[in-house]
Design a protein around this motif. Sequence first.
Motif, PDB file in Angstrom:
ATOM      1  N   CYS A  18       0.759  -1.020   0.120  1.00 30.14           N
ATOM      2  CA  CYS A  18      -0.005   0.151   0.041  1.00 30.14           C
ATOM      3  C   CYS A  18       0.766   1.286   0.010  1.00 30.14           C
ATOM      4  O   CYS A  18       1.963   1.354   0.937  1.00 30.14           O
ATOM      5  N   ALA A  19       0.479   2.314  -0.818  1.00 27.60           N
ATOM      6  CA  ALA A  19       1.240   3.353  -1.051  1.00 27.60           C
ATOM      7  C   ALA A  19       0.528   4.588  -1.201  1.00 27.60           C
ATOM      8  O   ALA A  19      -0.465   4.413  -1.911  1.00 27.60           O
ATOM      9  N   PRO A  20       1.015   5.868  -0.730  1.00 29.55           N
ATOM     10  CA  PRO A  20       0.171   6.857  -0.791  1.00 29.55           C
ATOM     11  C   PRO A  20       0.483   7.409  -2.212  1.00 29.55           C
ATOM     12  O   PRO A  20       1.667   7.109  -3.127  1.00 29.55           O
ATOM     13  N   VAL A  21      -0.871   8.245  -2.728  1.00 28.81           N
ATOM     14  CA  VAL A  21      -0.876   8.593  -4.435  1.00 28.81           C
ATOM     15  C   VAL A  21      -0.385  10.156  -4.140  1.00 28.81           C
ATOM     16  O   VAL A  21      -0.870  10.772  -3.262  1.00 28.81           O
ATOM     17  N   ASN A  22       0.738  10.450  -5.059  1.00 26.34           N
ATOM     18  CA  ASN A  22       1.159  11.735  -5.260  1.00 26.34           C
ATOM     19  C   ASN A  22       1.245  12.449  -6.721  1.00 26.34           C
ATOM     20  O   ASN A  22       1.385  11.722  -7.289  1.00 26.34           O
ATOM     21  N   THR A  76      -5.822  13.391  -1.842  1.00 21.80           N
ATOM     22  CA  THR A  76      -6.933  12.751  -1.210  1.00 21.80           C
ATOM     23  C   THR A  76      -7.757  12.160  -2.055  1.00 21.80           C
ATOM     24  O   THR A  76      -7.535  12.170  -3.214  1.00 21.80           O
ATOM     25  N   PRO A  77      -8.784  11.305  -1.585  1.00 23.03           N
ATOM     26  CA  PRO A  77      -9.961  10.566  -2.332  1.00 23.03           C
ATOM     27  C   PRO A  77     -10.310  11.539  -3.546  1.00 23.03           C
ATOM     28  O   PRO A  77     -10.924  11.324  -4.320  1.00 23.03           O
ATOM     29  N   ASP A  78     -10.512  13.119  -3.079  1.00 22.66           N
ATOM     30  CA  ASP A  78     -11.199  13.721  -4.170  1.00 22.66           C
ATOM     31  C   ASP A  78     -10.205  14.016  -5.320  1.00 22.66           C
ATOM     32  O   ASP A  78     -10.705  14.521  -6.304  1.00 22.66           O
ATOM     33  N   HIS A  79      -9.107  13.512  -5.283  1.00 18.65           N
ATOM     34  CA  HIS A  79      -8.100  13.901  -6.459  1.00 18.65           C
ATOM     35  C   HIS A  79      -7.883  12.590  -7.050  1.00 18.65           C
ATOM     36  O   HIS A  79      -7.027  12.670  -8.157  1.00 18.65           O
ATOM     37  N   ARG A  80      -8.682  11.754  -7.070  1.00 16.12           N
ATOM     38  CA  ARG A  80      -8.708  10.452  -7.824  1.00 16.12           C
ATOM     39  C   ARG A  80      -8.370  10.889  -9.345  1.00 16.12           C
ATOM     40  O   ARG A  80      -7.653  10.104 -10.167  1.00 16.12           O
ATOM     41  N   ASP A  81      -9.361  11.429  -9.758  1.00 18.34           N
ATOM     42  CA  ASP A  81      -9.195  11.849 -11.395  1.00 18.34           C
ATOM     43  C   ASP A  81      -8.056  12.720 -11.535  1.00 18.34           C
ATOM     44  O   ASP A  81      -7.501  12.200 -12.556  1.00 18.34           O
ATOM     45  N   LEU A  82      -7.876  13.569 -10.742  1.00 18.23           N
ATOM     46  CA  LEU A  82      -6.376  14.370 -11.133  1.00 18.23           C
ATOM     47  C   LEU A  82      -5.041  13.409 -10.868  1.00 18.23           C
ATOM     48  O   LEU A  82      -4.287  13.295 -11.923  1.00 18.23           O
ATOM     49  N   LEU A 151      -5.373   9.337  -0.091  1.00 23.21           N
ATOM     50  CA  LEU A 151      -5.635   8.446  -1.269  1.00 23.21           C
ATOM     51  C   LEU A 151      -4.388   7.390  -1.171  1.00 23.21           C
ATOM     52  O   LEU A 151      -3.364   8.088  -1.392  1.00 23.21           O
ATOM     53  N   LEU A 152      -4.795   6.223  -1.284  1.00 22.92           N
ATOM     54  CA  LEU A 152      -3.681   5.271  -1.263  1.00 22.92           C
ATOM     55  C   LEU A 152      -3.805   4.433  -2.549  1.00 22.92           C
ATOM     56  O   LEU A 152      -4.976   4.380  -3.316  1.00 22.92           O
ATOM     57  N   TYR A 153      -2.950   3.707  -2.973  1.00 23.37           N
ATOM     58  CA  TYR A 153      -2.917   2.863  -4.264  1.00 23.37           C
ATOM     59  C   TYR A 153      -2.400   1.292  -3.651  1.00 23.37           C
ATOM     60  O   TYR A 153      -1.527   1.343  -2.886  1.00 23.37           O
ATOM     61  N   PHE A 154      -3.400   0.281  -3.762  1.00 21.60           N
ATOM     62  CA  PHE A 154      -3.068  -1.021  -3.405  1.00 21.60           C
ATOM     63  C   PHE A 154      -3.955  -2.274  -4.133  1.00 21.60           C
ATOM     64  O   PHE A 154      -5.093  -1.669  -4.659  1.00 21.60           O
ATOM     65  N   ASP A 155      -3.244  -3.109  -4.492  1.00 19.75           N
ATOM     66  CA  ASP A 155      -3.629  -4.170  -5.390  1.00 19.75           C
ATOM     67  C   ASP A 155      -4.173  -3.375  -6.703  1.00 19.75           C
ATOM     68  O   ASP A 155      -5.216  -3.848  -7.439  1.00 19.75           O
ATOM     69  N   ARG A 156      -3.409  -2.436  -7.134  1.00 22.46           N
ATOM     70  CA  ARG A 156      -3.655  -1.832  -8.514  1.00 22.46           C
ATOM     71  C   ARG A 156      -5.007  -1.024  -8.492  1.00 22.46           C
ATOM     72  O   ARG A 156      -5.638  -0.960  -9.874  1.00 22.46           O
ATOM     73  N   VAL A 159      -7.433   3.327  -3.172  1.00 20.98           N
ATOM     74  CA  VAL A 159      -8.360   2.964  -1.872  1.00 20.98           C
ATOM     75  C   VAL A 159      -7.969   4.302  -0.973  1.00 20.98           C
ATOM     76  O   VAL A 159      -7.127   5.167  -1.162  1.00 20.98           O
ATOM     77  N   HIS A 160      -8.874   4.407   0.135  1.00 16.71           N
ATOM     78  CA  HIS A 160      -8.623   5.408   1.058  1.00 16.71           C
ATOM     79  C   HIS A 160      -8.876   5.167   2.391  1.00 16.71           C
ATOM     80  O   HIS A 160      -9.858   4.104   2.623  1.00 16.71           O
ATOM     81  N   VAL A 161      -8.031   5.727   3.429  1.00 14.96           N
ATOM     82  CA  VAL A 161      -8.558   5.421   4.854  1.00 14.96           C
ATOM     83  C   VAL A 161      -8.653   6.742   5.559  1.00 14.96           C
ATOM     84  O   VAL A 161      -8.352   7.867   5.088  1.00 14.96           O
ATOM     85  N   ALA A 162      -9.481   6.696   6.528  1.00 12.15           N
ATOM     86  CA  ALA A 162      -9.899   7.507   7.261  1.00 12.15           C
ATOM     87  C   ALA A 162      -8.526   7.940   8.246  1.00 12.15           C
ATOM     88  O   ALA A 162      -7.765   7.308   8.716  1.00 12.15           O
TER      89      ALA A 162
END
Length: 170
Positions: A18-22, A76-82, A151-156, A159-162
């Motif tokens: 699991c890794a943060p998305v940047n 953050t999860p709001d940035h998924r499209d970005l 916003l995290l990336y896991f298993d391709r 995902v996100h965690v509180a």
Amino acid sequence: MNHPISKGEFRDAMARVCAPVNVITTKGPAGRGGFTATAMCSVTDEPPTLLVCMNARSAQAGLFVENRRFCVNVLTPDHRDLAGLFAGQQSDMEARYAAADWTEFPSGNQALSDAMVSFDCRLVEARLVGTHNVLIGEVVDIRCRKDGQALLYFDRSYVHVASQAALHGG
């Protein structure tokens, strides 16, 4: 295991990490660029330093090295499209930047206005390791939110965690 690890085996194993998305940005004499990365981590806190890995075959690889600066924007999860746009769904750099609001650090680097945290970095070393450039940056400025979820990336997949504050009502 006595056989060489294949590219596929390694990639499948890394998908389980699991890794943060940047979104990593740069702006300087060589121009403006940006890409999505999960390969980012701290190196040391004296001086505050982090590293980012970037595909050396990217058309932007030279841009980041020439500008000698970059900004790590933790999403953050709001940035998924970005994240998708900066991952290559949109090849036009101006269109990528037009999809979000940005602020500028004194260095000229652009930070995502509503990122979880933005690290403004001065490039101190770029080293080619296999297919990627490892960019090592000294953190010269930070902008940080006190709320939100990562916003995290896991298993391709994204995902996100509180945050702990949200879990404990704070």
